[in-house]
Design a protein around this motif. Sequence first.
Motif, PDB file in Angstrom:
ATOM      1  N   ARG A 119     -11.956 -12.131  13.649  1.00  0.00           N
ATOM      2  CA  ARG A 119     -11.015 -11.059  13.976  1.00  0.00           C
ATOM      3  C   ARG A 119      -9.927 -10.973  12.913  1.00  0.00           C
ATOM      4  N   THR A 120      -9.541  -9.751  12.591  1.00  0.00           N
ATOM      5  CA  THR A 120      -8.508  -9.532  11.583  1.00  0.00           C
ATOM      6  C   THR A 120      -7.279  -8.906  12.236  1.00  0.00           C
ATOM      7  N   LYS A 121      -6.124  -9.502  11.971  1.00  0.00           N
ATOM      8  CA  LYS A 121      -4.853  -8.981  12.482  1.00  0.00           C
ATOM      9  C   LYS A 121      -4.023  -8.517  11.300  1.00  0.00           C
ATOM     10  N   LYS A 122      -3.458  -7.321  11.408  1.00  0.00           N
ATOM     11  CA  LYS A 122      -2.641  -6.777  10.321  1.00  0.00           C
ATOM     12  C   LYS A 122      -1.209  -6.582  10.800  1.00  0.00           C
ATOM     13  N   ASN A 123      -0.262  -7.142  10.069  1.00  0.00           N
ATOM     14  CA  ASN A 123       1.163  -6.915  10.301  1.00  0.00           C
ATOM     15  C   ASN A 123       1.729  -6.195   9.089  1.00  0.00           C
ATOM     16  N   ARG A 124       2.613  -5.219   9.329  1.00  0.00           N
ATOM     17  CA  ARG A 124       3.169  -4.486   8.196  1.00  0.00           C
ATOM     18  C   ARG A 124       4.556  -3.963   8.502  1.00  0.00           C
ATOM     19  N   ILE A 125       5.319  -3.736   7.435  1.00  0.00           N
ATOM     20  CA  ILE A 125       6.625  -3.085   7.541  1.00  0.00           C
ATOM     21  C   ILE A 125       6.721  -2.037   6.445  1.00  0.00           C
ATOM     22  N   GLU A 126       7.484  -0.980   6.715  1.00  0.00           N
ATOM     23  CA  GLU A 126       7.703   0.040   5.690  1.00  0.00           C
ATOM     24  C   GLU A 126       8.701  -0.493   4.670  1.00  0.00           C
ATOM     25  N   VAL A 127       8.422  -0.235   3.384  1.00  0.00           N
ATOM     26  CA  VAL A 127       9.304  -0.701   2.308  1.00  0.00           C
ATOM     27  C   VAL A 127       9.516   0.439   1.320  1.00  0.00           C
ATOM     28  N   ARG A 132       0.841  -1.199   0.000  1.00  0.00           N
ATOM     29  CA  ARG A 132       0.000   0.000   0.000  1.00  0.00           C
ATOM     30  C   ARG A 132       0.873   1.244   0.000  1.00  0.00           C
ATOM     31  N   THR A 133       0.560   2.165  -0.925  1.00  0.00           N
ATOM     32  CA  THR A 133       1.295   3.418  -1.035  1.00  0.00           C
ATOM     33  C   THR A 133       0.379   4.581  -0.699  1.00  0.00           C
ATOM     34  N   TYR A 134       0.819   5.422   0.235  1.00  0.00           N
ATOM     35  CA  TYR A 134       0.097   6.648   0.577  1.00  0.00           C
ATOM     36  C   TYR A 134       0.651   7.735  -0.342  1.00  0.00           C
ATOM     37  N   CYS A 135      -0.100   8.044  -1.386  1.00  0.00           N
ATOM     38  CA  CYS A 135       0.447   8.868  -2.470  1.00  0.00           C
ATOM     39  C   CYS A 135       0.846  10.262  -2.007  1.00  0.00           C
ATOM     40  N   ILE A 136       0.143  10.813  -1.023  1.00  0.00           N
ATOM     41  CA  ILE A 136       0.430  12.174  -0.565  1.00  0.00           C
ATOM     42  C   ILE A 136       1.810  12.275   0.076  1.00  0.00           C
ATOM     43  N   SER A 137       2.252  11.198   0.759  1.00  0.00           N
ATOM     44  CA  SER A 137       3.542  11.222   1.455  1.00  0.00           C
ATOM     45  C   SER A 137       4.598  10.378   0.761  1.00  0.00           C
ATOM     46  N   GLY A 138       4.140   9.455  -0.108  1.00  0.00           N
ATOM     47  CA  GLY A 138       5.073   8.541  -0.750  1.00  0.00           C
ATOM     48  C   GLY A 138       5.435   7.343   0.103  1.00  0.00           C
ATOM     49  N   LEU A 139       4.899   7.263   1.325  1.00  0.00           N
ATOM     50  CA  LEU A 139       5.185   6.125   2.194  1.00  0.00           C
ATOM     51  C   LEU A 139       4.563   4.857   1.618  1.00  0.00           C
ATOM     52  N   GLN A 140       5.302   3.758   1.718  1.00  0.00           N
ATOM     53  CA  GLN A 140       4.807   2.478   1.219  1.00  0.00           C
ATOM     54  C   GLN A 140       5.025   1.403   2.281  1.00  0.00           C
ATOM     55  N   PHE A 141       4.025   0.516   2.409  1.00  0.00           N
ATOM     56  CA  PHE A 141       4.106  -0.561   3.384  1.00  0.00           C
ATOM     57  C   PHE A 141       3.740  -1.886   2.723  1.00  0.00           C
ATOM     58  N   MET A 142       4.393  -2.933   3.162  1.00  0.00           N
ATOM     59  CA  MET A 142       3.974  -4.278   2.807  1.00  0.00           C
ATOM     60  C   MET A 142       3.162  -4.802   3.987  1.00  0.00           C
ATOM     61  N   GLU A 143       1.951  -5.291   3.710  1.00  0.00           N
ATOM     62  CA  GLU A 143       1.027  -5.663   4.771  1.00  0.00           C
ATOM     63  C   GLU A 143       0.499  -7.078   4.562  1.00  0.00           C
ATOM     64  N   VAL A 144       0.402  -7.822   5.645  1.00  0.00           N
ATOM     65  CA  VAL A 144      -0.247  -9.134   5.644  1.00  0.00           C
ATOM     66  C   VAL A 144      -1.431  -9.058   6.598  1.00  0.00           C
ATOM     67  N   LYS A 145      -2.628  -9.348   6.071  1.00  0.00           N
ATOM     68  CA  LYS A 145      -3.837  -9.359   6.891  1.00  0.00           C
ATOM     69  C   LYS A 145      -4.283 -10.805   7.071  1.00  0.00           C
ATOM     70  N   THR A 146      -4.513 -11.184   8.317  1.00  0.00           N
ATOM     71  CA  THR A 146      -4.933 -12.546   8.650  1.00  0.00           C
ATOM     72  C   THR A 146      -6.264 -12.495   9.373  1.00  0.00           C
ATOM     73  N   LYS A 147      -7.253 -13.192   8.830  1.00  0.00           N
ATOM     74  CA  LYS A 147      -8.572 -13.267   9.465  1.00  0.00           C
ATOM     75  C   LYS A 147      -8.744 -14.657  10.049  1.00  0.00           C
ATOM     76  N   ASN A 148      -9.069 -14.728  11.361  1.00  0.00           N
ATOM     77  CA  ASN A 148      -9.204 -16.040  11.991  1.00  0.00           C
ATOM     78  C   ASN A 148     -10.658 -16.510  11.997  1.00  0.00           C
ATOM     79  N   ASN A 149     -10.890 -17.692  12.553  1.00  0.00           N
ATOM     80  CA  ASN A 149     -12.245 -18.249  12.517  1.00  0.00           C
ATOM     81  C   ASN A 149     -13.178 -17.641  13.559  1.00  0.00           C
ATOM     82  N   HIS A 150     -12.701 -16.622  14.286  1.00  0.00           N
ATOM     83  CA  HIS A 150     -13.552 -15.864  15.204  1.00  0.00           C
ATOM     84  C   HIS A 150     -13.966 -14.524  14.587  1.00  0.00           C
TER      85      HIS A 150
END
Length: 248
Positions: A109-117, A89-107
């Motif tokens: 709930r969604t957990k998001k992990n990300r790092i700047e790239v 995901r790229t935030y065009c206004i700032s140029g910041l970019q992140f790689m994100e993994v979203k995991t949805k469990n069987n309850h």
Amino acid sequence: MNELLKSYEPITLDEMKSVKLMNRTDTKFVTNTSKLCQLLKMAQQDYYVQDIDGQRNPDYDTTYLDTKAFDMYSQHQYGHANRQKIRFRTYCISGLQFMEVKTKNNHGRTKKNRIEVWDMNLNEVTKRLFLQKNLQYEVDSLQPVLNNHFNRITLVNKGMTERLTIDTALKFSNLTNGHHKDMGPLVVIELKRDGLVYSPILHMLRQLRIQPHGFSKYCMGSALTADEQLPVNRFKCKLIEINKLIKQ
């Protein structure tokens, strides 16, 4: 729409950090720009709008990855409870970019992990280590499959118990077959609130007859631009509803 947003009191990114939704529930809604304008008029006394350097409706750009067998799409298509998505995901206004993994469990709930790239090169050691830790698929099986560009308005209620993201001007580009889809007046709204705390916007949404409606940008964008390589049966009812909203 931009004129309507000027009437809102602003909130900065730093101020938004105090909106800690520890017991968060997420609900999505789908509508069109005509109804959105009505909603923005109704909500202006109860909500702040996020303002970043004078921008209140900035651009976002997202590239989704999947395996060569489209396993992540299939997991959603067949309704599996434990599923994942990976995106840049790229935030065009700032140029910041992140790689994100979203995991949805069987309850549900969604957990998001990300790092700047700084790019989408998966051969980089930091990215590979991150994916090996957070993704259940082999890194070498991944490929870019869908690009999504949109504008996002972010509202925060004055009780600081919820955030509302409003995505407009959605455009999908399928990176495997070259197909494109402009979603025109379609609007995707996501309400993120602290548990069951009272939400002013829910009453307004009901007044406008805007109903909860699941909408995965990755799955809907893929289904809308797919050729025969992807099954779309499970999404047919949603696709019909979406096309009706686009034509209104």
